[in-house]
Every structure is written in structure tokens, then in C-alpha cells.
Write a protein that holds these residues in place. Sequence first.
Motif, mmCIF file in Angstrom:
data_model
loop_
_atom_site.group_PDB
_atom_site.id
_atom_site.type_symbol
_atom_site.label_atom_id
_atom_site.label_comp_id
_atom_site.label_asym_id
_atom_site.label_seq_id
_atom_site.Cartn_x
_atom_site.Cartn_y
_atom_site.Cartn_z
ATOM 1 N N ASN A 272 -10.369 -49.096 87.915
ATOM 2 C CA ASN A 272 -11.158 -47.883 88.143
ATOM 3 C C ASN A 272 -12.635 -48.119 87.840
ATOM 4 O OD1 ASN A 272 -8.891 -46.486 88.912
ATOM 5 N ND2 ASN A 272 -8.586 -45.537 86.921
ATOM 6 N N LEU A 273 -12.928 -48.874 86.788
ATOM 7 C CA LEU A 273 -14.311 -49.197 86.462
ATOM 8 C C LEU A 273 -14.948 -50.022 87.573
ATOM 9 C CD1 LEU A 273 -16.652 -49.163 84.418
ATOM 10 C CD2 LEU A 273 -15.690 -51.268 83.468
ATOM 11 N N PHE A 274 -14.214 -51.002 88.086
ATOM 12 C CA PHE A 274 -14.729 -51.821 89.182
ATOM 13 C C PHE A 274 -14.986 -50.971 90.424
ATOM 14 C CE2 PHE A 274 -13.970 -54.538 92.911
ATOM 15 C CZ PHE A 274 -15.001 -55.448 92.728
ATOM 16 N N ALA A 275 -14.053 -50.077 90.751
ATOM 17 C CA ALA A 275 -14.234 -49.210 91.920
ATOM 18 C C ALA A 275 -15.445 -48.303 91.736
ATOM 19 C CB ALA A 275 -12.972 -48.378 92.160
ATOM 20 N N LEU A 276 -15.644 -47.790 90.523
ATOM 21 C CA LEU A 276 -16.802 -46.946 90.247
ATOM 22 C C LEU A 276 -18.101 -47.721 90.418
ATOM 23 C CD1 LEU A 276 -17.924 -44.229 89.216
ATOM 24 C CD2 LEU A 276 -17.769 -45.186 86.921
ATOM 25 N N LEU A 277 -18.142 -48.950 89.920
ATOM 26 C CA LEU A 277 -19.346 -49.769 90.079
ATOM 27 C C LEU A 277 -19.636 -50.069 91.549
ATOM 28 C CD1 LEU A 277 -18.994 -52.263 87.093
ATOM 29 C CD2 LEU A 277 -20.569 -50.333 87.310
ATOM 30 N N VAL A 278 -18.594 -50.337 92.333
ATOM 31 C CA VAL A 278 -18.785 -50.586 93.769
ATOM 32 C C VAL A 278 -19.330 -49.334 94.447
ATOM 33 C CG1 VAL A 278 -17.540 -51.009 95.929
ATOM 34 C CG2 VAL A 278 -17.110 -52.449 93.960
ATOM 35 N N LEU A 279 -18.790 -48.162 94.099
ATOM 36 C CA LEU A 279 -19.280 -46.912 94.687
ATOM 37 C C LEU A 279 -20.728 -46.633 94.303
ATOM 38 C CD1 LEU A 279 -16.239 -44.507 94.375
ATOM 39 C CD2 LEU A 279 -17.254 -45.415 96.449
ATOM 40 N N ILE A 280 -21.095 -46.923 93.059
ATOM 41 C CA ILE A 280 -22.480 -46.722 92.632
ATOM 42 C C ILE A 280 -23.419 -47.641 93.404
ATOM 43 C CG2 ILE A 280 -24.071 -47.073 90.685
ATOM 44 C CD1 ILE A 280 -21.850 -45.978 88.876
ATOM 45 N N LEU A 281 -23.025 -48.908 93.557
ATOM 46 C CA LEU A 281 -23.855 -49.847 94.320
ATOM 47 C C LEU A 281 -23.960 -49.428 95.784
ATOM 48 C CD1 LEU A 281 -22.756 -53.276 92.836
ATOM 49 C CD2 LEU A 281 -24.944 -52.118 92.536
ATOM 50 N N LEU A 282 -22.853 -48.960 96.355
ATOM 51 C CA LEU A 282 -22.870 -48.501 97.748
ATOM 52 C C LEU A 282 -23.767 -47.280 97.907
ATOM 53 C CD1 LEU A 282 -21.594 -48.997 100.535
ATOM 54 C CD2 LEU A 282 -19.799 -47.420 99.876
ATOM 55 N N ALA A 283 -23.672 -46.341 96.980
ATOM 56 C CA ALA A 283 -24.520 -45.150 97.039
ATOM 57 C C ALA A 283 -25.992 -45.518 96.872
ATOM 58 C CB ALA A 283 -24.096 -44.148 95.972
ATOM 59 N N ALA A 284 -26.292 -46.463 95.978
ATOM 60 C CA ALA A 284 -27.679 -46.890 95.795
ATOM 61 C C ALA A 284 -28.210 -47.579 97.052
ATOM 62 C CB ALA A 284 -27.785 -47.826 94.596
#
Length: 134
Positions: free
Chosen positions: A56-68
Motif C-alpha cells: 500500500n505504501l508503494f502504491a501510494l508513492l506511485v500515485l503521488i509521483l503520477l499526480a506530481a
Amino acid sequence: PAPPPPATAANQASLQLELPPRDDSRWQVLYFSSPRAVQEVTGRSLSRRSLTAWKNLFALLVLILLAAGIRTIFKRKGLRWLPARLRSRKAMALAGLCGLFFGIFPVLGLLLLLLAGLLCLRPGSRTSSLPPEG
């Protein structure tokens, strides 16, 4: 249970030991193959709870990078990187309906439908004011 038989030589231990009973809720059977016939495989356990938390932490980091990344693209170019035909209200509404109908990114489909509706209602739009009835 009976104790294992004594070792016949010094520094040797018996391989007879009791394993815990099979519990599928706690344990998982994994089969390994090793290159060049390595005889020893070392493993460490990781609880499913912590593994799920790391995923879940990895998925959250990927989503944050994608949003940025998306934010950076929109900040620099806006929607100009899309062809003009795809920036129209009809294309947005059609993409939104397809997303909702086929279940592909339904939240994005709903957002596209709302955006197409807002573009239709904004001042200066050709269809923003309805002609008077009568």
C-alpha cells in the motif's frame, strides 16, 4: 511423543523433530528452484499484514509521483498537448460515458462528464444560454 534417538557421533544432531501442524491461515507453502543445484535456501518470514502495508505504501508513492507528473504537465502546457478534437466537450463526454459504461476508470469517467457539463455551462460558451421558449 517419544524423544529422538541419541546421536551416534559427537556434534551430530538428529533430524527428527516435530513440525507445527499445517495452518493455512498462518503459513504458505512455497517451492523453490535454485541455479547450479544449490542445496541451501535461506528464507525469512514476513507477516501478511506488513507485506500488505508495504504494498500500500508503494502504491501510494506511485500515485503521488503520477499526480506530481500530471500536475507538472498541466502547469506547463495545460491541455494544449492534446489535439483540439480531443479537447472538445463531446469528446470528453463520450470518454466519460465509455469509462462509466465499460467500468474503465469510472471515477475519471465521472470527472470527465462533470467537466464537459461545466464547460457547457461556463459564460461565453455557445450553448451556455438556452434560447427563450415561445
